[in-house]
Motif scaffolding. Structure first.
Motif, PDB file in Angstrom:
ATOM      1  N   ALA A 115     -18.003  64.538  41.970  1.00  0.00           N
ATOM      2  CA  ALA A 115     -16.707  64.205  41.379  1.00  0.00           C
ATOM      3  C   ALA A 115     -16.859  63.868  39.892  1.00  0.00           C
ATOM      4  CB  ALA A 115     -16.087  63.038  42.137  1.00  0.00           C
ATOM      5  N   VAL A 116     -17.948  63.148  39.560  1.00  0.00           N
ATOM      6  CA  VAL A 116     -18.191  62.814  38.152  1.00  0.00           C
ATOM      7  C   VAL A 116     -18.417  64.079  37.342  1.00  0.00           C
ATOM      8  CG1 VAL A 116     -19.747  61.613  36.587  1.00  0.00           C
ATOM      9  CG2 VAL A 116     -19.116  60.567  38.740  1.00  0.00           C
ATOM     10  N   PHE A 117     -19.217  65.011  37.891  1.00  0.00           N
ATOM     11  CA  PHE A 117     -19.451  66.276  37.186  1.00  0.00           C
ATOM     12  C   PHE A 117     -18.135  66.989  36.926  1.00  0.00           C
ATOM     13  CE2 PHE A 117     -23.832  66.685  39.384  1.00  0.00           C
ATOM     14  CZ  PHE A 117     -24.336  65.758  38.508  1.00  0.00           C
ATOM     15  N   GLY A 136     -10.911  55.150  30.716  1.00  0.00           N
ATOM     16  CA  GLY A 136     -11.819  56.287  30.883  1.00  0.00           C
ATOM     17  C   GLY A 136     -12.899  56.075  31.918  1.00  0.00           C
ATOM     18  N   TRP A 137     -13.037  54.870  32.441  1.00  0.00           N
ATOM     19  CA  TRP A 137     -14.150  54.618  33.354  1.00  0.00           C
ATOM     20  C   TRP A 137     -13.929  55.350  34.656  1.00  0.00           C
ATOM     21  CZ3 TRP A 137     -15.752  48.783  33.104  1.00  0.00           C
ATOM     22  CH2 TRP A 137     -16.082  48.476  31.780  1.00  0.00           C
ATOM     23  N   TYR A 138     -14.993  56.010  35.122  1.00  0.00           N
ATOM     24  CA  TYR A 138     -14.853  56.783  36.350  1.00  0.00           C
ATOM     25  C   TYR A 138     -14.785  55.881  37.580  1.00  0.00           C
ATOM     26  CZ  TYR A 138     -15.659  60.915  33.605  1.00  0.00           C
ATOM     27  OH  TYR A 138     -15.534  61.904  32.683  1.00  0.00           O
ATOM     28  N   ALA A 139     -15.192  54.617  37.430  1.00  0.00           N
ATOM     29  CA  ALA A 139     -15.057  53.716  38.576  1.00  0.00           C
ATOM     30  C   ALA A 139     -13.591  53.557  38.948  1.00  0.00           C
ATOM     31  CB  ALA A 139     -15.666  52.359  38.259  1.00  0.00           C
ATOM     32  N   LEU A 140     -12.700  53.653  37.944  1.00  0.00           N
ATOM     33  CA  LEU A 140     -11.277  53.541  38.224  1.00  0.00           C
ATOM     34  C   LEU A 140     -10.671  54.896  38.553  1.00  0.00           C
ATOM     35  CD1 LEU A 140     -10.454  51.121  35.319  1.00  0.00           C
ATOM     36  CD2 LEU A 140     -10.741  50.562  37.719  1.00  0.00           C
ATOM     37  N   LEU A 141     -11.075  55.923  37.755  1.00  0.00           N
ATOM     38  CA  LEU A 141     -10.498  57.249  37.984  1.00  0.00           C
ATOM     39  C   LEU A 141     -10.966  57.832  39.312  1.00  0.00           C
ATOM     40  CD1 LEU A 141     -10.788  58.898  34.472  1.00  0.00           C
ATOM     41  CD2 LEU A 141      -8.795  57.946  35.590  1.00  0.00           C
ATOM     42  N   LEU A 142     -12.221  57.566  39.641  1.00  0.00           N
ATOM     43  CA  LEU A 142     -12.818  58.147  40.857  1.00  0.00           C
ATOM     44  C   LEU A 142     -13.208  57.025  41.796  1.00  0.00           C
ATOM     45  CD1 LEU A 142     -15.150  60.625  39.010  1.00  0.00           C
ATOM     46  CD2 LEU A 142     -12.994  61.175  40.076  1.00  0.00           C
ATOM     47  N   PHE A 143     -12.248  56.180  42.131  1.00  0.00           N
ATOM     48  CA  PHE A 143     -12.588  54.975  42.891  1.00  0.00           C
ATOM     49  C   PHE A 143     -13.300  55.282  44.217  1.00  0.00           C
ATOM     50  CE2 PHE A 143     -11.556  51.317  45.598  1.00  0.00           C
ATOM     51  CZ  PHE A 143     -12.214  50.361  44.853  1.00  0.00           C
ATOM     52  N   PRO A 144     -12.811  56.258  45.022  1.00  0.00           N
ATOM     53  CA  PRO A 144     -13.527  56.550  46.281  1.00  0.00           C
ATOM     54  C   PRO A 144     -14.975  56.961  46.043  1.00  0.00           C
ATOM     55  CG  PRO A 144     -11.405  57.625  46.246  1.00  0.00           C
ATOM     56  CD  PRO A 144     -11.612  57.093  44.879  1.00  0.00           C
ATOM     57  N   SER A 145     -15.184  57.792  45.010  1.00  0.00           N
ATOM     58  CA  SER A 145     -16.555  58.211  44.704  1.00  0.00           C
ATOM     59  C   SER A 145     -17.411  57.012  44.339  1.00  0.00           C
ATOM     60  CB  SER A 145     -16.567  59.182  43.527  1.00  0.00           C
ATOM     61  OG  SER A 145     -16.004  60.377  43.890  1.00  0.00           O
ATOM     62  N   PHE A 146     -16.828  56.112  43.574  1.00  0.00           N
ATOM     63  CA  PHE A 146     -17.590  54.940  43.135  1.00  0.00           C
ATOM     64  C   PHE A 146     -18.033  54.108  44.334  1.00  0.00           C
ATOM     65  CE2 PHE A 146     -17.359  50.434  41.656  1.00  0.00           C
ATOM     66  CZ  PHE A 146     -18.554  50.451  40.981  1.00  0.00           C
ATOM     67  N   ILE A 147     -17.110  53.899  45.268  1.00  0.00           N
ATOM     68  CA  ILE A 147     -17.459  53.094  46.448  1.00  0.00           C
ATOM     69  C   ILE A 147     -18.549  53.789  47.257  1.00  0.00           C
ATOM     70  CG2 ILE A 147     -16.564  52.186  48.609  1.00  0.00           C
ATOM     71  CD1 ILE A 147     -15.630  50.676  46.217  1.00  0.00           C
ATOM     72  N   VAL A 148     -18.364  55.096  47.511  1.00  0.00           N
ATOM     73  CA  VAL A 148     -19.363  55.838  48.288  1.00  0.00           C
ATOM     74  C   VAL A 148     -20.699  55.822  47.566  1.00  0.00           C
ATOM     75  CG1 VAL A 148     -20.004  58.114  49.111  1.00  0.00           C
ATOM     76  CG2 VAL A 148     -17.696  57.296  49.449  1.00  0.00           C
TER      77      VAL A 148
END
Lengths: 448, 256
Positions: free
Chosen positions: A182-184, A216-228
């Motif tokens: 997701a980050v990529f 811009g932080w991906y922890a917020l934009l991609l929250f599910p990915s961050f948790i996983v």
């Protein structure tokens, strides 16, 4: 000062003089070692505080030198080589773990472009177009250290610990890799410095015709990915509650049971370095790297010069604290629970999330109406399905009386349902003996 | 990376690349030989890891960083790990014996191997001699990873998807064959176990131990119930009930 000029790109790497490269490597190594020294102290202090006890507080200020003393003591201990051990592999295994853990730090961006003795250089040892894959490759190589340590010890518990850790790490690597996808997709790059740069400025996400500026932080934009991702790295670093390879209640100390002295120190060092490196990796991928958090960015110089080192390490310490917090809070999972979490929860969530994200990226440049359709129709289908999904009604439980009546003839005899158990004579005697001891005292106090 | 791409495209070999090659080529070769020569299966696997790691570095040197990293992640990381699993299940004491089953087999294999290597080497040498590699710069124009992604998702999309489907099919097939999961209603929980224990006709107490009040301590000697009858619950089902005869229980006169 223009903050964009401070952001390194891939072309900024590979021009450093040799002494600068050496200096950066030494810096990364020192970060690894200091991270371990302070990390062990930090963990013991924090877990101590959580368990309402002081933790190490005797050596040095706040007990800071306790780890150093323990390390020195460990070096002078007797080095035991088991008779059944495979000598060469027994020696190599801790070194593999250590090398892999330390090398991970070489692609972590600690800060933006700075000037060192007149050289403009990024605060990062090196960067390649596939830097994130380098970290993944190193973490998959680090498994060898553990598995080989378990195998080469030549006894049962280490072998079981090694096998467990191999299965665990392979399982959690899958969800780790899927959550990075997701980050990529958002950053459009696999290079760590470019991923950090992509998180520098908030993107404009237009949802339902509105342009919403997002952080811009991906922890917020991609929250599910961050948790996983975070759950996966806890499993990947063998930290509680996923520390099954070294479950002391079942496997003594797991793969490191037979290790002693410096080799044991190396294994322990590599574990803490891996924890620090993985925290730094999380900060890089999801928490904006060295970028300052919001209130500090009001000050224009926050993201330039040497200041970002502070923000970076503050975030790393915060994540290490979360690691310690997990250890202080959660009990260890059972092995089948661990595997179920990895394969049946984390991986499906990541897969679905990646597909959803790909869909959102695809409709990004459509016009508003078709975008509404594209989001609305699947969302409606999911909602309807959730609404009308046939729920399985549990059968009403037979009452106790029905159960008793339905027993076949010849069943084990039961006492009558309305049995009154008379109080035992012993209890009655005790009560009778105690009664007079209290009675006069009560009367006396009333009279006074 | 751009510098290395340019160098590789022009056919020139930079100093660093040459040094890395001449260090890693013998290592890779030693790994390959060690893999065949090692007696212990585990050592053999580790030698193979060494070769694969060196190959990964070679790919990176050849301006293909993505394939290099994927080589390390997939081959050394995942496949070798599964290989190690199998080895562990085989056992750690298992080493190959050095007895030659077919006479002269080793010499013949060595000769044939060397001959094949020479044939292949000379063919590759003759084929690539005098020709300069072209097209790397165009292939890596938008970045190595991006170039591979574009090819995979445009020209080779069907091959890619078919391979993915094949691998998924193989994985699911493996799971179906190997995995046994009992259905929820077939699982016997603690309550069901207790109910079965107290069902009519089943004596819920512990079984009498064999040989109680018996003339012998053998497991084949049944327990004697308080009324003198023999209990066949006390002996395993596969053993026939057997009471020693008086002749068997009398002393044989061998105690002196």
């Amino acid at each position: 000062m223009n903050p964009l000029a401070q952001t390194p790109s891939l072309t900024d790497f590979g021009h450093d003089p040799w002494w600068l490269v050496l200096g950066k490597i030494v810096f990364a190594f020192v970060v690894a070692l200091l991270g371990t020294l302070l990390g062990v102290w930090f963990e013991r202090r924090v877990v101590g505080r959580m368990a309402v006890r002081p933790g190490p507080n005797q050596l040095g200020p706040f007990g800071l030198l306790q780890t150093l003393a323990d390390g020195l003591k460990m070096a002078f201990k007797e080095d035991i080589l088991p008779k059944a051990a495979d000598k060469v592999i027994y020696f190599i295994a801790p070194a593999i773990s250590m090398i892999c853990a330390v090398t991970m730090l070489s692609v972590i961006p600690f800060g933006p472009m700075v000037s060192i003795f007149g050289h403009q250089t990024p605060l990062q040892v090196t960067d390649v177009p596939v830097a994130v894959l380098v970290v993944l490759a190193l973490s998959s190589m680090a498994v060898y250290g553990i598995v080989l340590a378990g195998w080469a010890s030549g006894s049962t518990y280490p072998l079981l610990g090694g096998l467990r850790s191999a299965a665990q790490l392979i399982s959690y690597e899958v969800s780790l890799g899927l959550s990075i996808v997701a980050v990529f997709m958002l950053a459009g790059s696999m290079s760590t410095s470019e991923i950090v740069a992509a998180q520098g400025s908030g993107t404009q996400v237009s949802l339902f015709g509105l342009d919403i500026p997002t952080p811009g932080w991906y922890a917020l934009l991609l929250f599910p990915s961050f948790i996983v991702f975070f759950i996966s790295i806890v499993g990947e670093t063998n930290r509680p509650p996923f520390d099954l390879p070294e479950a002391e209640s079942e496997l003594v100390a797991g793969f490191m049971t037979e290790y002693s002295s410096l080799k044991f120190a190396l294994i322990m060092l590599s574990e803490y370095v891996a924890m620090v490196a993985m925290s730094a990796f999380t900060v890089t991928l999801f928490l904006g790297g060295w970028h300052a958090p919001w209130p500090i960015t009001l000050w224009s110089g926050a993201n330039s010069g040497w200041w970002p080192l502070i923000w970076f390490f503050a975030k790393v310490i915060l994540l290490v604290f979360v690691f310690v917090w997990l250890r202080g809070t959660l009990p260890r999972l059972r092995y089948d629970q661990l595997m179920r979490l990895g394969w049946k929860v984390l991986i499906p969530i990541s897969l679905v999330w990646v597909v959803v994200l790909a869909g959102l990226r695809t409709i990004d440049d459509w016009d508003t109406q078709s975008r509404l359709y594209a989001i609305g129709i699947p969302a409606g289908i999911v909602l309807l399905a959730a609404l009308f999904w046939p729920s399985r009604k549990p059968e009403p439980k037979p009452t106790l009386v029905e159960q008793v009546e339905n027993r076949p003839p010849g069943s084990f005899p039961l006492p009558p349902m309305d049995l009154q158990v008379p109080p035992s004579p012993g209890t009655r005697r005790m009560v009778a003996e105690r009664e007079p001891a209290n009675a006069p005292a009560g009367q006396d106090s009333e009279e006074v | 990376m751009t510098a290395s791409t340019l160098l590789a495209a022009s056919g020139a070999v930079s100093g660093g690349e040459a040094v890395a090659f001449w260090i890693l080529a013998p290592v890779a070769l030693a790994g390959a030989i060690g893999m065949v020569a090692a007696r212990n299966a585990m050592h053999s696997a580790l030698w193979l890891v060494l070769t694969m790691l060196s190959l990964g570095v070679f790919y990176v040197l050849q301006a293909g960083p993505f394939i290099g990293m994927v080589q390390i992640i997939v081959y050394t990381g995942a496949i070798m790990m599964l290989f190690l699993f199998v080895l562990m299940l085989v056992g750690r004491e298992s080493s190959d014996s050095l007895i030659e089953v077919l006479r002269g087999q080793r010499i013949a294999a060595l000769g044939l191997g060397l001959g094949f290597a020479g044939l292949l080497g000379s063919a590759v040498y003759r084929a690539t001699q005098g020709s300069a590699p072209v097209g790397l710069e165009q292939a890596n124009a938008g970045g190595n990873v991006e170039g591979i992604a574009r090819l995979l998702f445009t020209d080779y999309i069907f091959a890619f998807e078919l391979t993915a489907a094949l691998l998924i099919t193989a994985t699911i097939g493996g799971m179906v064959l190997a995995h046994i999961e009992r259905r929820k209603e077939d699982k016997r929980d603690q309550v069901a176990t207790m109910k079965a224990r107290f069902r009519p006709g089943n004596y819920p107490g512990p079984k009498p131990g064999p040989g109680v009040f018996a003339t012998s301590s053998s497991v084949a000697t049944p327990a004697r119930l308080p009324d003198g009858r023999l209990s066949d619950r006390s002996t395993p089902d596969i053993l026939p009930l057997r009471e020693l005869t008086a002749e068997e229980t009398t002393l044989k006169g061998t105690e002196k």
